[in-house]
Design a protein around this motif. Structure first.
Motif, mmCIF file in Angstrom:
data_model
loop_
_atom_site.group_PDB
_atom_site.id
_atom_site.type_symbol
_atom_site.label_atom_id
_atom_site.label_comp_id
_atom_site.label_asym_id
_atom_site.label_seq_id
_atom_site.Cartn_x
_atom_site.Cartn_y
_atom_site.Cartn_z
ATOM 1 N N ALA A 169 -18.754 21.973 3.184
ATOM 2 C CA ALA A 169 -19.358 23.300 3.298
ATOM 3 C C ALA A 169 -18.384 24.275 3.957
ATOM 4 N N PHE A 170 -17.630 23.795 4.951
ATOM 5 C CA PHE A 170 -16.623 24.641 5.586
ATOM 6 C C PHE A 170 -15.531 25.008 4.593
ATOM 7 N N ALA A 171 -15.030 24.022 3.862
ATOM 8 C CA ALA A 171 -13.971 24.294 2.900
ATOM 9 C C ALA A 171 -14.434 25.295 1.846
ATOM 10 N N THR A 172 -15.662 25.145 1.386
ATOM 11 C CA THR A 172 -16.210 26.066 0.394
ATOM 12 C C THR A 172 -16.316 27.471 0.962
ATOM 13 N N ALA A 173 -16.822 27.578 2.187
ATOM 14 C CA ALA A 173 -16.987 28.891 2.814
ATOM 15 C C ALA A 173 -15.645 29.582 3.015
ATOM 16 N N MET A 174 -14.600 28.821 3.253
ATOM 17 C CA MET A 174 -13.270 29.380 3.469
ATOM 18 C C MET A 174 -12.487 29.525 2.170
ATOM 19 N N THR A 175 -13.106 29.101 1.050
ATOM 20 C CA THR A 175 -12.443 29.073 -0.267
ATOM 21 C C THR A 175 -11.104 28.335 -0.207
ATOM 22 N N LEU A 176 -11.122 27.191 0.464
ATOM 23 C CA LEU A 176 -9.939 26.350 0.579
ATOM 24 C C LEU A 176 -10.194 25.013 -0.109
ATOM 25 N N PRO A 177 -9.213 24.458 -0.797
ATOM 26 C CA PRO A 177 -9.359 23.085 -1.280
ATOM 27 C C PRO A 177 -9.495 22.149 -0.078
ATOM 28 N N PRO A 178 -10.373 21.155 -0.129
ATOM 29 C CA PRO A 178 -10.510 20.233 1.007
ATOM 30 C C PRO A 178 -9.186 19.615 1.448
ATOM 31 N N ALA A 179 -8.293 19.372 0.514
ATOM 32 C CA ALA A 179 -7.007 18.755 0.857
ATOM 33 C C ALA A 179 -6.143 19.664 1.711
ATOM 34 N N HIS A 180 -6.489 20.951 1.800
ATOM 35 C CA HIS A 180 -5.727 21.895 2.603
ATOM 36 C C HIS A 180 -6.389 22.149 3.962
ATOM 37 N N VAL A 181 -7.394 21.330 4.279
ATOM 38 C CA VAL A 181 -8.101 21.426 5.563
ATOM 39 C C VAL A 181 -7.882 20.134 6.333
ATOM 40 N N ALA A 182 -7.689 20.238 7.635
ATOM 41 C CA ALA A 182 -7.596 19.053 8.495
ATOM 42 C C ALA A 182 -8.846 18.956 9.351
ATOM 43 N N MET A 183 -9.477 17.792 9.323
ATOM 44 C CA MET A 183 -10.589 17.494 10.223
ATOM 45 C C MET A 183 -10.014 16.892 11.491
ATOM 46 N N VAL A 184 -10.331 17.500 12.637
ATOM 47 C CA VAL A 184 -9.793 17.065 13.928
ATOM 48 C C VAL A 184 -10.925 16.483 14.743
ATOM 49 N N GLY A 185 -10.804 15.224 15.154
ATOM 50 C CA GLY A 185 -11.889 14.615 15.906
ATOM 51 C C GLY A 185 -11.467 13.425 16.721
ATOM 52 N N ASP A 186 -12.383 12.999 17.580
ATOM 53 C CA ASP A 186 -12.112 11.910 18.513
ATOM 54 C C ASP A 186 -12.828 10.628 18.153
ATOM 55 N N SER A 187 -13.671 10.645 17.116
ATOM 56 C CA SER A 187 -14.487 9.473 16.803
ATOM 57 C C SER A 187 -14.291 9.035 15.363
ATOM 58 N N LEU A 188 -14.722 7.815 15.072
ATOM 59 C CA LEU A 188 -14.650 7.327 13.700
ATOM 60 C C LEU A 188 -15.519 8.166 12.776
ATOM 61 N N HIS A 189 -16.664 8.651 13.271
ATOM 62 C CA HIS A 189 -17.511 9.526 12.451
ATOM 63 C C HIS A 189 -16.717 10.725 11.945
ATOM 64 N N ASP A 190 -15.935 11.334 12.836
ATOM 65 C CA ASP A 190 -15.151 12.511 12.470
ATOM 66 C C ASP A 190 -14.147 12.171 11.378
ATOM 67 N N LEU A 191 -13.404 11.108 11.596
ATOM 68 C CA LEU A 191 -12.304 10.774 10.696
ATOM 69 C C LEU A 191 -12.802 10.185 9.383
ATOM 70 N N GLN A 192 -13.873 9.410 9.438
ATOM 71 C CA GLN A 192 -14.446 8.877 8.205
ATOM 72 C C GLN A 192 -15.002 10.002 7.342
ATOM 73 N N ALA A 193 -15.632 10.991 7.986
ATOM 74 C CA ALA A 193 -16.126 12.145 7.241
ATOM 75 C C ALA A 193 -14.971 12.916 6.624
ATOM 76 N N GLY A 194 -13.881 13.071 7.395
ATOM 77 C CA GLY A 194 -12.722 13.772 6.874
ATOM 78 C C GLY A 194 -12.116 13.078 5.676
ATOM 79 N N ARG A 195 -11.979 11.773 5.760
ATOM 80 C CA ARG A 195 -11.426 11.021 4.634
ATOM 81 C C ARG A 195 -12.343 11.137 3.415
ATOM 82 N N ALA A 196 -13.665 11.025 3.635
ATOM 83 C CA ALA A 196 -14.608 11.114 2.522
ATOM 84 C C ALA A 196 -14.574 12.488 1.866
#
Length: 234
Positions: free
Chosen positions: A169-196
């Protein structure tokens, strides 16, 4: 194998454990919360602490605690089984209201850090499994709410991590391809969501997970968010 990374045009930050140091913000605050909920009932205090994997002696969360990456609703759900005076909804509301005023420990001084990223033309966002009330209050108290192009919470209508939907939803709102966005987080939830979501994933060590836990899901693991500009420059 190292993934081939695309140019990063947007950074999407988790909140607790990422923008704010988890242990320095939440360990002592949670001790007070549990004591308030238990009153003078020592046995109840122990049950509440066990329900969310909180070590009363150390005043610290255990690495597997639901409080680290779970939503406020999920935390309320496990606590309310021991608190018949509350409904799940009323306890969730209580957690939102009280946590909004917690003493916040910024991982790095946030206003200058975010200003620096904005001057590079990066789009900035927050995606947290916390609720809207406490998230907005935390970011406003730190003077950085307006530094973000979009703030998404677990109750914003997109779901919660580890599902990729709120990240997309963030990538869509910013009109960015997901591959051009970095998810930054401290937990597996954050990174697993980013990879997905097909995003670059940046792990930071200001939460409760160690590098050995984050590394399998991260393109890079950094001590804290303050190291991101140098990493981007590489």
């Amino acid at each position: 194998m190292t993934r081939a990374l695309t140019p990063i045009e947007g950074l999407l930050f988790d909140k607790d454990g990422t923008l704010f140091d988890f242990a320095r913000t939440w360990n002592n605050w949670s001790a007070g919360l549990l004591a308030d909920l238990a009153g003078d009932n020592a046995a109840l205090l122990e049950r509440l602490a066990a329900a969310i994997d909180y070590d009363l002696d150390q005043k610290a969360f255990l690495p597997g605690s639901i409080a680290i990456a779970g939503t406020t609703a999920e935390i309320a759900e496990v606590l309310v089984a021991h608190l018949p005076a509350y409904s799940a909804a009323s306890l969730e509301a209580y957690l939102h209201q009280t946590s909004a005023e917690a003493d916040l420990a910024e991982a790095v001084p946030l206003p200058p850090f975010l200003d620096g990223l904005r001057t590079q033309g990066l789009r900035l966002g927050v995606m947290t499994n916390d609720g809207t009330h406490s998230t907005r209050r935390h970011l406003e108290r730190s003077g950085v709410f307006d530094h973000f192009d979009k703030v998404i919470c677990c109750d914003s209508g997109y779901g919660a991590k580890p599902a990729p939907d709120p990240l997309l939803a963030f990538a869509t709102a910013m009109t960015l391809p997901p591959a051009h966005v970095a998810m930054v987080g401290d937990s597996l939830h954050d990174l697993q969501a980013g990879r997905a979501a097909g995003m670059v994933t940046i792990g930071v060590l200001t939460g409760m997970a160690g590098p050995e836990q984050l590394a399998p899901f991260a393109d890079v693991v950094l001590p804290d968010i303050g190291h991101i500009p140098a990493w981007l420059a590489e």
